[in-house]
Design an enzyme around this catalytic site. Structure first.
Site, PDB file in Angstrom:
ATOM      1  N   TYR A 126       1.606   3.744  23.392  1.00 26.16           N
ATOM      2  CA  TYR A 126       2.830   3.717  22.581  1.00 26.16           C
ATOM      3  C   TYR A 126       2.806   4.899  21.623  1.00 26.16           C
ATOM      4  CZ  TYR A 126       6.778   2.350  19.820  1.00 26.16           C
ATOM      5  OH  TYR A 126       8.009   2.364  19.215  1.00 26.16           O
ATOM      6  N   GLN A 188      10.753  -4.117  22.081  1.00 27.36           N
ATOM      7  CA  GLN A 188      11.245  -4.290  23.466  1.00 27.36           C
ATOM      8  C   GLN A 188      10.387  -3.513  24.453  1.00 27.36           C
ATOM      9  OE1 GLN A 188      12.890  -3.195  20.901  1.00 27.36           O
ATOM     10  NE2 GLN A 188      13.965  -1.276  21.274  1.00 27.36           N
ATOM     11  N   SER A 237       1.211   3.463   8.006  1.00 27.77           N
ATOM     12  CA  SER A 237       0.073   4.250   7.501  1.00 27.77           C
ATOM     13  C   SER A 237      -0.278   3.884   6.062  1.00 27.77           C
ATOM     14  CB  SER A 237       0.417   5.730   7.550  1.00 27.77           C
ATOM     15  OG  SER A 237       0.722   6.094   8.865  1.00 27.77           O
ATOM     16  N   GLN A 259       0.955  10.528   3.340  1.00 21.93           N
ATOM     17  CA  GLN A 259       1.078   9.236   4.010  1.00 21.93           C
ATOM     18  C   GLN A 259       2.335   8.505   3.586  1.00 21.93           C
ATOM     19  OE1 GLN A 259      -0.898   8.668   6.760  1.00 21.93           O
ATOM     20  NE2 GLN A 259      -1.130  10.767   6.027  1.00 21.93           N
ATOM     21  N   HIS A 262       5.494   8.818   5.695  1.00 26.32           N
ATOM     22  CA  HIS A 262       5.595   8.264   7.053  1.00 26.32           C
ATOM     23  C   HIS A 262       6.661   7.177   7.168  1.00 26.32           C
ATOM     24  CE1 HIS A 262       2.702   9.921   9.835  1.00 26.32           C
ATOM     25  NE2 HIS A 262       1.775   9.956   8.894  1.00 26.32           N
ATOM     26  N   GLU A 326      -6.961   2.310   5.816  1.00 27.00           N
ATOM     27  CA  GLU A 326      -6.945   3.058   7.079  1.00 27.00           C
ATOM     28  C   GLU A 326      -7.638   4.411   6.854  1.00 27.00           C
ATOM     29  OE1 GLU A 326      -3.108   4.473   8.207  1.00 27.00           O
ATOM     30  OE2 GLU A 326      -3.763   5.096  10.208  1.00 27.00           O
ATOM     31  N   HIS A 327      -7.222   5.106   5.774  1.00 30.09           N
ATOM     32  CA  HIS A 327      -7.846   6.394   5.423  1.00 30.09           C
ATOM     33  C   HIS A 327      -8.377   6.329   4.007  1.00 30.09           C
ATOM     34  CE1 HIS A 327      -4.290   7.359   8.030  1.00 30.09           C
ATOM     35  NE2 HIS A 327      -5.240   7.957   8.724  1.00 30.09           N
ATOM     36  N   ASP A 360      -5.177  13.914  10.907  1.00 34.93           N
ATOM     37  CA  ASP A 360      -3.991  13.430  11.634  1.00 34.93           C
ATOM     38  C   ASP A 360      -3.721  14.281  12.867  1.00 34.93           C
ATOM     39  OD1 ASP A 360      -3.480  11.384   9.917  1.00 34.93           O
ATOM     40  OD2 ASP A 360      -1.813  12.344   8.873  1.00 34.93           O
ATOM     41  N   HIS A 419     -27.488 -26.873  38.661  1.00 25.66           N
ATOM     42  CA  HIS A 419     -28.004 -25.582  38.234  1.00 25.66           C
ATOM     43  C   HIS A 419     -29.492 -25.470  38.576  1.00 25.66           C
ATOM     44  CE1 HIS A 419     -24.344 -25.659  35.865  1.00 25.66           C
ATOM     45  NE2 HIS A 419     -24.559 -24.410  35.431  1.00 25.66           N
TER      46      HIS A 419
HETATM   47  N1  LIG Z   1      -2.073   3.195  11.945  1.00 18.98           N
HETATM   48  C1  LIG Z   1      -2.009   4.300  12.624  1.00 18.98           C
HETATM   49  O1  LIG Z   1      -2.960   4.718  13.237  1.00 18.98           O
HETATM   50  C2  LIG Z   1      -0.720   5.085  12.657  1.00 18.98           C
HETATM   51  C3  LIG Z   1      -0.672   6.323  13.316  1.00 18.98           C
HETATM   52  C4  LIG Z   1       0.547   6.992  13.400  1.00 18.98           C
HETATM   53  C5  LIG Z   1       1.685   6.414  12.868  1.00 18.98           C
HETATM   54  N2  LIG Z   1       1.611   5.203  12.249  1.00 18.98           N
HETATM   55  C6  LIG Z   1       2.801   4.525  11.737  1.00 18.98           C
HETATM   56  O2  LIG Z   1       3.701   4.357  12.832  1.00 18.98           O
HETATM   57  C7  LIG Z   1       4.989   4.110  12.306  1.00 18.98           C
HETATM   58  C8  LIG Z   1       6.038   4.833  13.083  1.00 18.98           C
HETATM   59  O3  LIG Z   1       7.232   4.190  12.784  1.00 18.98           O
HETATM   60  P1  LIG Z   1       8.633   4.662  13.294  1.00 18.98           P
HETATM   61  O4  LIG Z   1       9.617   3.660  12.809  1.00 18.98           O
HETATM   62  O5  LIG Z   1       8.831   6.058  12.943  1.00 18.98           O
HETATM   63  O6  LIG Z   1       8.539   4.645  14.874  1.00 18.98           O
HETATM   64  P2  LIG Z   1       8.164   3.484  15.903  1.00 18.98           P
HETATM   65  O7  LIG Z   1       8.246   4.124  17.243  1.00 18.98           O
HETATM   66  O8  LIG Z   1       6.922   2.797  15.550  1.00 18.98           O
HETATM   67  O9  LIG Z   1       9.324   2.417  15.791  1.00 18.98           O
HETATM   68  C9  LIG Z   1      10.629   2.722  16.119  1.00 18.98           C
HETATM   69  C10 LIG Z   1      11.237   1.535  16.816  1.00 18.98           C
HETATM   70  O10 LIG Z   1      11.319   0.424  15.909  1.00 18.98           O
HETATM   71  C11 LIG Z   1      12.355  -0.413  16.335  1.00 18.98           C
HETATM   72  N3  LIG Z   1      13.036  -0.962  15.163  1.00 18.98           N
HETATM   73  C12 LIG Z   1      13.521  -0.250  14.119  1.00 18.98           C
HETATM   74  N4  LIG Z   1      14.166  -1.109  13.260  1.00 18.98           N
HETATM   75  C13 LIG Z   1      14.068  -2.349  13.784  1.00 18.98           C
HETATM   76  C14 LIG Z   1      14.536  -3.645  13.376  1.00 18.98           C
HETATM   77  N5  LIG Z   1      15.206  -3.805  12.241  1.00 18.98           N
HETATM   78  N6  LIG Z   1      14.260  -4.704  14.163  1.00 18.98           N
HETATM   79  C15 LIG Z   1      13.555  -4.547  15.313  1.00 18.98           C
HETATM   80  N7  LIG Z   1      13.100  -3.341  15.740  1.00 18.98           N
HETATM   81  C16 LIG Z   1      13.360  -2.263  14.995  1.00 18.98           C
HETATM   82  C17 LIG Z   1      13.307   0.419  17.157  1.00 18.98           C
HETATM   83  O11 LIG Z   1      13.428  -0.151  18.432  1.00 18.98           O
HETATM   84  C18 LIG Z   1      12.657   1.779  17.250  1.00 18.98           C
HETATM   85  O12 LIG Z   1      12.612   2.278  18.573  1.00 18.98           O
HETATM   86  C19 LIG Z   1       4.939   4.474  10.834  1.00 18.98           C
HETATM   87  O13 LIG Z   1       4.868   3.291  10.094  1.00 18.98           O
HETATM   88  C20 LIG Z   1       3.635   5.248  10.716  1.00 18.98           C
HETATM   89  O14 LIG Z   1       3.102   5.147   9.418  1.00 18.98           O
HETATM   90  C21 LIG Z   1       0.442   4.544  12.138  1.00 18.98           C
HETATM   91  N1  LIG Z   2      -1.193   9.506   9.414  1.00 19.56           N
HETATM   92  C1  LIG Z   2      -0.922   8.886  10.702  1.00 19.56           C
HETATM   93  C2  LIG Z   2      -1.872   7.751  10.885  1.00 19.56           C
HETATM   94  O1  LIG Z   2      -1.684   6.767   9.946  1.00 19.56           O
HETATM   95  C3  LIG Z   2      -1.063   9.851  11.871  1.00 19.56           C
HETATM   96  C4  LIG Z   2      -0.094  11.001  11.870  1.00 19.56           C
HETATM   97  C5  LIG Z   2       0.519  11.562  12.946  1.00 19.56           C
HETATM   98  N2  LIG Z   2       1.258  12.584  12.505  1.00 19.56           N
HETATM   99  C6  LIG Z   2       1.112  12.695  11.227  1.00 19.56           C
HETATM  100  N3  LIG Z   2       0.282  11.715  10.819  1.00 19.56           N
HETATM  101 ZN   LIG Z   3      -0.023  11.140   8.792  1.00 25.03          ZN
END
Ligand SMILES: NC(=O)c1ccc[n+]([C@@H]2O[C@H](COP(=O)([O-])OP(=O)(O)OC[C@H]3O[C@@H](n4cnc5c(N)ncnc54)[C@H](O)[C@@H]3O)[C@@H](O)[C@H]2O)c1
Ligand SMILES: N[C@H](CO)Cc1c[nH]c[nH+]1
Ligand SMILES: [Zn+2]
Length: 632
Positions: A126, A188, A237, A259, A262, A326-327, A360, A419
């Site tokens: 993903y 989904q 994040s 962070q 994000h 996380e970090h 990152d 056994h």
């Molecule tokens: N922990 C880690 O290692 C790490 C690494 C990279 C990114 N992240 C995190 O990933 C996340 C990325 O989030 P993003 O939103 O940009 O992309 P995402 O791809 O995670 O989510 C987007 C999807 O969320 C769904 N969505 C949005 N609003 C919704 C609602 N109200 N109800 C149901 N579904 C809904 C939509 O279908 C959309 O396609 C950020 O929180 C970032 O901090 C974490």
């Molecule tokens: N900080 C995110 C992990 O929590 C990873 C990321 C991707 N691009 C930028 N930052």
């Molecule tokens: Zn980042």
């Protein structure tokens, strides 16, 4: 911004409240469950309904066309391509040392217990792209999946643009050699992968981070009977920065904001030792926020963030251990002491010159990391996460007799007579034979060699019998390297961009040099290795290769191969190829070939080389194969 808690004066409840993650995960849990349950009940139609409602994209087929991947790569700025490759290379160099290896132990005389590692069949990656297309996440997930040898790697990412996925993501997939990409995101996408709906394959394991909805959907499907496995809880994040009074406030602020930008649900925590440091950091944060395009998101994240003021380093480490970030960034003179005191953190960044942003993107370790306190029990994504292990038992008659007294008595203690009988009957009859051990992780190596003429990356794993992915652009040479991998019993990954518009010379030479370097890295200290040769007939041709992994390069080639080329492969490059490998591997390689047909003669050389290599790299005992006591 950044409410303050004085750690030593705070009650348990106040500490818990201050360090609680943002609360709306409850809402996301309910929404994710609703979507997953609808897909379980109604299948394809529900996937499309939610994809249309949430992302406005519900085509008949979510798969991105191969043509779109190729076009995206063509359209990518060469400097961006180079950045993707450089990051992937560092990630590969860090991860190539990971991975379960097989081993065997004689647990009783005549009882050989072995462990074998195999990759999952279908791994789904993903890649978040709701608010920013995380090209780096694709690298972080694809590289370990490939190193583990996963046969089917599937990428899902929220849609963007004209019915596809963000072009930078597609170009990166193409660069990494990934061709199965689906334009669907959110809960989904997770539901479709868990059930095999809407044209997506059912995944054995789902990897990758995402927002609260994605993280909740992953946890939910993993708990369903027959549901897929998941890597780890990786939601919005978060970062904790421990800064002392000498820390550069501007750097600390930039780390907090990196962070916070994000997601409104991201969280940042500042731990410091006096209110003056806090005030300096808050002022620097405000100043940078004024220039930040994603200031609105960052402000929302900062609203649920806090500052903790501690008296001692030990207290600061306790805050980190309770929060399990996380970090964790350490900008303090005593950073190294803190590294030793902290037990729970996904990834630690030490000192002013180690920003989390580097981790990152391109430092090497994985950025897919545990959030919400999961770092107390989880680490980030690894090669092992894409593998599983199987144990294999082989007992001889002697082994059965050795185990029988303990087994029969324990079976009797448990009152399980069948056994006891199964063991007793074996004790009265006969059995099998042992296997080979490899200790200290897989013997693997990866090298990149970039010159003005070629850009070559070679990864070898001596402890895995394939799969191999070889693409040099010279068809017959690919065929030769496949022979080496197959007959060598190794996994070989070769990616090249070479100046083939001139000729094949540089490509063949540089691949061989890089192959030798990667082999050399994989062989480590050569303990337990043998020196070997192999002779191979092929119709009218006979080839023999002898290898001595002596550490001293030497190459000898005897034989006259008729003609100029086989396919696009110049026959004169045969001797040259082995000379290049000998040079960079640090080995003596002797090749002798006689025959009439050039195709047979070249092929026989590479095949015999693979066979000789297979024997030479096999671990037999733990002695150095030299009377000198060293192979240098
Ligand atoms: N922990 C880690 O290692 C790490 C690494 C990279 C990114 N992240 C995190 O990933 C996340 C990325 O989030 P993003 O939103 O940009 O992309 P995402 O791809 O995670 O989510 C987007 C999807 O969320 C769904 N969505 C949005 N609003 C919704 C609602 N109200 N109800 C149901 N579904 C809904 C939509 O279908 C959309 O396609 C950020 O929180 C970032 O901090 C974490
Ligand atoms: N900080 C995110 C992990 O929590 C990873 C990321 C991707 N691009 C930028 N930052
Ligand atoms: Zn980042």
């Amino acid at each position: 911004m950044l409410d303050t808690l004085i750690w030593k004066d705070a009650t348990e409840a106040q500490r818990r409240r201050a360090l609680a993650r943002p609360v709306e995960t409850g809402t996301a849990d309910a929404a994710a469950r609703e979507i997953v349950d609808a897909v379980r009940a109604r299948g394809d139609e529900a996937v499309r309904a939610y994809a249309a409602r949430l992302d406005g994209h519900a085509p008949d087929d979510f798969r991105v066309l191969a043509e779109a991947l190729r076009e995206a790569r063509k359209g990518m700025d060469p400097a961006d391509i180079e950045a993707v490759k450089a990051a992937a290379d560092a990630v590969r160099r860090f991860h190539v040392r990971q991975g379960y290896s097989g081993y065997s132990v004689e647990t009783w005389p005549g009882v050989m217990a072995s462990r074998r590692a195999t990759p999952v069949d279908v791994a789904a990656l993903y890649v978040p792209a709701g608010s920013a297309p995380l090209v780096s996440t694709l690298i972080m997930l694809a590289v370990p999946a490939q190193l583990a040898g996963v046969p089917r790697i599937v990428v899902v990412a929220p849609p963007a643009g004209e019915g596809g996925v963000n072009p930078a993501l597609l170009a990166t997939a193409e660069i990494l050699g990934i061709d199965e990409v689906y334009a669907i995101g959110g809960a989904q996408a997770i539901a479709a992968l868990a059930t095999g709906a809407a044209g997506l394959p059912r995944a054995d394991k789902i990897f990758g981070p995402g927002n609260a909805y994605v993280a909740a959907a992953k946890s939910y499907v993993a708990g369903l009977p027959g549901g897929p496995a998941i890597d780890l809880p990786a939601g919005p994040s978060e970062v904790m920065v421990i800064a002392d009074d000498r820390a550069d406030a501007e750097l600390v602020a930039s780390d907090l904001l990196s962070q916070a930008e994000h997601d409104p649900s991201a969280q940042v925590v500042l731990v410091c030792f006096d209110s003056a440091t806090r005030d300096r950091v808050i002022a620097a944060t405000e100043a940078q926020l004024a220039q930040l395009p994603r200031a609105e998101i960052a402000r929302a994240a900062l609203a649920s963030s806090c500052t903790v003021i501690c008296d001692t380093l030990e207290e600061a480490a306790e805050v980190a251990n309770v929060y399990a970030p996380e970090h964790l960034i350490l900008q303090a003179d005593a950073a190294e002491r803190l590294v030793g005191l902290v037990r729970h953190a996904g990834s630690i960044f030490v000192g002013a010159f180690t920003p989390e942003a580097a981790g990152d993107y391109a430092a090497g370790p994985n950025h897919t990391l545990p959030t919400s306190g999961a770092a107390r029990a989880y680490g980030g994504v690894t090669v092992e996460a894409f593998q599983k292990t199987t144990t294999i038992l082989r007992a001889t008659a002697e082994g059965a007799a050795a185990m029988a007294p303990a087994v029969e008595r324990l079976a009797a203690l448990e009152g399980l007579e069948a056994h006891a009988t199964a063991m007793r009957l074996r004790r009265e009859r006969a059995g099998a034979q042992p296997g080979v051990a490899a200790a200290g992780g897989p013997r693997a190596g990866t090298k990149r060699r970039k010159t003005a003429e070629t850009d070559v990356t070679v990864t070898v794993n001596l402890d895995r019998d394939g799969p191999s992915r070889i693409a040099t652009g010279v068809g017959y040479f690919d065929h030769m390297l496949e022979q080496v991998a197959r007959h060598g019993g190794i996994a070989l990954d070769v990616a090249v961009e070479g100046d083939l518009h001139i000729d094949a010379h540089h490509t063949i030479e540089d691949v061989c040099l890089t192959f030798g370097e990667a082999l050399r890295e994989a062989l480590r200290d050569k303990r337990g290795l043998a020196r070997f040769g192999f002779e191979l007939p092929m119709d009218e041709t006979r080839a023999a290769v002898w290898i001595d992994l002596s550490g001293r390069p030497f190459a000898k080639f005897e034989g006259e191969i008729p003609g100029e080329t086989v396919g696009e492969f110049p026959v004169e490059m045969t001797a040259h190829a082995f000379r290049s490998i000998a040079e960079s591997l640090g080995a003596a390689i002797h090749v002798k070939v006689e025959g009439e047909n050039a195709h047979h003669m070249v092929e026989a050389c590479f095949k015999a080389f693979g066979r000789a290599l297979r024997k030479a790299v096999r671990v037999e005992g733990d002695a150095l194969p030299s009377t000198k006591g060293m192979l240098a």
